[in-house]
Design a protein around this motif. Structure first.
Motif, PDB file in Angstrom:
ATOM      1  N   THR A 129       0.843  -1.201   0.000  1.00 60.74           N
ATOM      2  CA  THR A 129       0.000   0.000   0.000  1.00 60.74           C
ATOM      3  C   THR A 129       0.879   1.252   0.000  1.00 60.74           C
ATOM      4  N   PHE A 130       2.028   1.180   0.670  1.00 63.64           N
ATOM      5  CA  PHE A 130       2.946   2.325   0.627  1.00 63.64           C
ATOM      6  C   PHE A 130       3.426   2.555  -0.814  1.00 63.64           C
ATOM      7  N   SER A 131       3.808   1.448  -1.492  1.00 64.43           N
ATOM      8  CA  SER A 131       4.264   1.550  -2.890  1.00 64.43           C
ATOM      9  C   SER A 131       3.218   2.237  -3.754  1.00 64.43           C
ATOM     10  N   LEU A 132       1.970   1.750  -3.641  1.00 65.21           N
ATOM     11  CA  LEU A 132       0.911   2.263  -4.508  1.00 65.21           C
ATOM     12  C   LEU A 132       0.588   3.714  -4.173  1.00 65.21           C
ATOM     13  N   SER A 133       0.605   4.056  -2.872  1.00 66.39           N
ATOM     14  CA  SER A 133       0.352   5.438  -2.492  1.00 66.39           C
ATOM     15  C   SER A 133       1.436   6.345  -3.053  1.00 66.39           C
ATOM     16  N   ALA A 145      -4.033   0.303   5.153  1.00 64.43           N
ATOM     17  CA  ALA A 145      -2.828   0.304   5.992  1.00 64.43           C
ATOM     18  C   ALA A 145      -3.187   0.538   7.452  1.00 64.43           C
ATOM     19  N   VAL A 146      -4.082   1.507   7.686  1.00 68.35           N
ATOM     20  CA  VAL A 146      -4.469   1.815   9.068  1.00 68.35           C
ATOM     21  C   VAL A 146      -5.174   0.613   9.691  1.00 68.35           C
ATOM     22  N   THR A 147      -6.022  -0.066   8.885  1.00 68.35           N
ATOM     23  CA  THR A 147      -6.706  -1.248   9.415  1.00 68.35           C
ATOM     24  C   THR A 147      -5.707  -2.297   9.868  1.00 68.35           C
ATOM     25  N   ILE A 148      -4.718  -2.549   9.023  1.00 67.17           N
ATOM     26  CA  ILE A 148      -3.750  -3.587   9.379  1.00 67.17           C
ATOM     27  C   ILE A 148      -3.012  -3.231  10.649  1.00 67.17           C
ATOM     28  N   VAL A 149      -2.631  -1.965  10.760  1.00 62.00           N
ATOM     29  CA  VAL A 149      -1.827  -1.572  11.918  1.00 62.00           C
ATOM     30  C   VAL A 149      -2.690  -1.512  13.182  1.00 62.00           C
ATOM     31  N   ALA A 150      -3.920  -0.988  13.036  1.00 66.32           N
ATOM     32  CA  ALA A 150      -4.729  -0.789  14.230  1.00 66.32           C
ATOM     33  C   ALA A 150      -5.508  -2.048  14.613  1.00 66.32           C
TER      34      ALA A 150
END
Lengths: 340, 286
Positions: free
Chosen positions: A141-145, B270-275
């Motif tokens: 997701t970081f890559s795509l963002s 991303a937030v879902t995975i982390v939280a």
């Protein structure tokens, strides 16, 4: 999977009590690679396009060594090689051309940016005890963002058209043969770092936590610290490589320079083919696929298909990679002691 | 504002359907199908080719959906056997990498053979006002099919013995085996079902906008985001997350802008995975 496999004889258990000669012998493969690679421009120096191709080969070998530190040593599936390299490249371009820093400080700042982000990704995944697959998704997701940010902030990045970088225009990075040697130097430094790590206490910890995370933790290895360390160091290496690349050649970078499909997939295939966790695996993989790309240049539209097939075949049937297999064979020759 | 909301729900239902296919396979087999969007587009391309050959749209659509199902069924019977032999993290990693390879094979094949082929099913008739928002017949039909498919899924998982078998394997493979449910058979069935769902998304999406090679990656990414936010392995979670994200998508592109929208959706994942790694409705991953 491959990650947990022993890298057999290339790793020496403990450097204690070894003679200086033996210790230096551990670096002999790097010297051999450097010597061989140094001869390449003799053959191709009159062809601009071929020099570009072999320089790209070195670039990808450098990416693969850094990926090997993160994925091969600590099992963190960083699917953001291109994004971190791109962060280095675009940050360096912006800091030098827009902010007005000289080239070298700009590269240093860009490298630190990549290290910070990569370290942060590793830290978060350690803190939240994420499994491999979730590290993969978060980094993806970081890559795509990052990709979307590049396309969106066209005032800074040039959007789809890309960016011509002025800074570094008067340095040797813009000349074909000297730039090749700069990247060769970079690769050699990376390989030495990898070998130094392998032979140090850190390397011992890496192997322990790669083989069995729980057992390593029980044996007193600070798993979190080593993971964050590997993530930060490897990301710094991505950033530095990407930044140097941005200032070299024509001084042009665009979204496709660092795209997931262009960088991450190739690095993964190269490392898997060469041998995950081995010293020379990234070099062998990068050399093979650089050659293969040239060989298949007329079938450009087939490249994606071929890469897909190669990924499947490699992970299905040839999980150890070339280098570990060859090293094993070498040690099975008569008069050689088999390791362990 | 209201039109953005209605649009969002319509879009979200399709996101949900996309996510369900991905989430089921992960929950059941531990395989993160990174080729999900590619398979959806593959189904749509089959439909387009059959229509080009002169067939009517409806049988062609059925054929395309069946082709997508057959493709994943074939993968389960061949490539995935090597994955099932592994355990734990290794299985997950191998499944992910092999599926990445499959994604590139499909993408590469489509780019090579059918770079410009597109499926655009046209549904005739004037736009119809729904809750004060004018909607085209195409998007109405697409939403209708999607809602129907969702209901069928709910009924299937709640009331049929096969559906309950699937849920039992997701919860506890060993326990299911002891109760006489064959995990391997259930897995094969779910792979085929996931392929059918992917094909269905490809076909219904083509009623509102043309579907071609360029859509593969964005479909996969959307499916991944939806499945992660909903909780990997949770069917109702995927639909809930789909609708939520669909609304977020429309509102964000209405008020902020399109390139930020993708980043907003990715951030949600991303937030879902982390939280909360198990997602909105998921239990802890298998």
């Amino acid at each position: 999977m491959t990650v947990v496999e022993e890298s057999t004889a290339t790793t020496v258990a403990s450097p204690v009590g070894q003679s200086v000669g033996r210790r230096l012998l551990a670096y002999a493969p790097i010297l051999a690679v450097a010597a061989l690679a140094a001869l390449v421009p003799l053959r191709y120096s009159d062809s601009g396009s071929m020099m570009g191709v072999v320089t790209d080969g070195l670039l990808f070998a450098s990416y693969a060594v850094a990926f090997n530190i993160i994925f091969g040593s600590t099992g963190q599936l960083f699917l953001c090689v291109g994004a971190l390299a791109g962060l280095g490249g675009f940050a360096s371009a912006i800091f030098s051309d827009r902010v007005g820093l000289p080239m070298i400080p700009a590269i240093v700042v860009a490298t630190l940016c990549a290290a910070l982000i990569g370290g942060l990704l590793a830290w978060v995944s350690v803190k939240r005890a994420l499994e491999t697959i979730f590290i993969g998704i978060v980094t993806l997701t970081f890559s795509l963002s990052f990709d979307n940010l590049l396309l969106g902030r066209r005032d800074l990045t040039g959007g789809e058209t890309g960016l011509f970088i002025e800074s570094g225009g008067d340095t040797i990075l813009r000349e074909r043969v000297p730039a090749y040697y700069v990247f060769l130097g970079l690769l050699v430094v990376y390989l030495v770092i990898f070998r130094l790590l392998q032979r140090s206490r850190t390397g011992w910890a890496f192997r322990a936590l790669r083989d069995d995370k729980l057992a390593a933790e029980l044996a007193g290895v600070d798993v979190s610290r080593y993971r964050v360390f590997a993530g930060t160091l490897g990301s710094a290496m991505f950033g530095l490589t990407g930044a140097l690349y941005a200032h070299s050649g024509r001084g042009f970078i665009g979204p496709s320079t660092y795209a997931f499909g262009e960088v991450d997939v190739r690095v993964l295939v190269m490392l898997a083919f060469g041998g995950i966790g081995s010293l020379l695996g990234p070099v062998v993989g990068a050399a093979t696929f650089t050659w293969l790309d040239e060989f298949l240049i007329e079938y450009r539209e087939l490249r994606l298909l071929i890469y897909g097939v190669v990924i499947i075949v490699l992970f299905l049937g040839f999980r150890r990679g070339v280098v570990p297999v060859v090293v094993d064979l070498f040690h099975r020759l008569p008069n050689r002691q088999r390791p362990r | 504002m209201r039109s953005a909301l209605v649009d969002g729900v319509v879009l979200g239902l399709q996101y949900g359907l996309l996510g369900v296919g991905l989430t089921l396979i992960y929950g059941l087999a531990g395989v993160l199908n990174l080729a999900h969007g590619q398979i959806a587009v593959l189904g749509a391309i089959v439909v387009a080719l059959v229509v080009d050959a002169g067939a009517a749209a409806f049988p062609a659509a059925l054929l395309g959906i069946a082709a997508a199902g057959a493709f994943l069924l074939l993968l389960d019977l061949t490539l995935m056997r090597a994955v099932y032999r592994q355990e734990g993290e290794r299985r997950v990693l191998l499944g992910l990498l092999l599926m990445l390879g499959v994604a590139f094979v499909i993408d590469g094949f489509l780019v090579w053979r059918y770079p410009v082929e597109q499926l655009a099913l046209r549904v005739g008739g004037d736009a119809v006002p729904i809750l004060g928002v004018r909607m085209t017949r195409g998007s109405l039909l697409a939403s209708g099919i999607t809602v129907a498919a969702g209901l069928v899924l709910v009924v299937f998982f709640r009331y049929s013995s096969l559906g309950r078998g699937v849920r039992s394997v997701i919860q506890d493979e060993e326990g299911a085996r002891l109760c006489g449910v064959s995990p391997a058979a259930v897995r094969t069935f779910v792979f085929a079902m996931s392929g059918v769902l992917a094909g269905l998304v490809g076909v219904t999406r083509s009623m509102t906008s043309p579907i071609g090679v360029n859509n593969t990656i964005s479909f996969t990414i959307l499916a991944l985001i939806v499945a992660v936010v909903g909780g990997l392995g949770s069917v109702s979670g995927a639909f809930l997350a789909g609708v939520l994200l669909g609304v977020v998508d429309r509102l964000s592109s209405f008020y902020i802008g399109t390139y930020v929208t993708t980043i907003v959706l990715l951030l949600c994942a991303a937030v879902t995975i982390v939280a909360r790694p198990s997602g909105l409705l998921g239990r802890s991953p298998p």
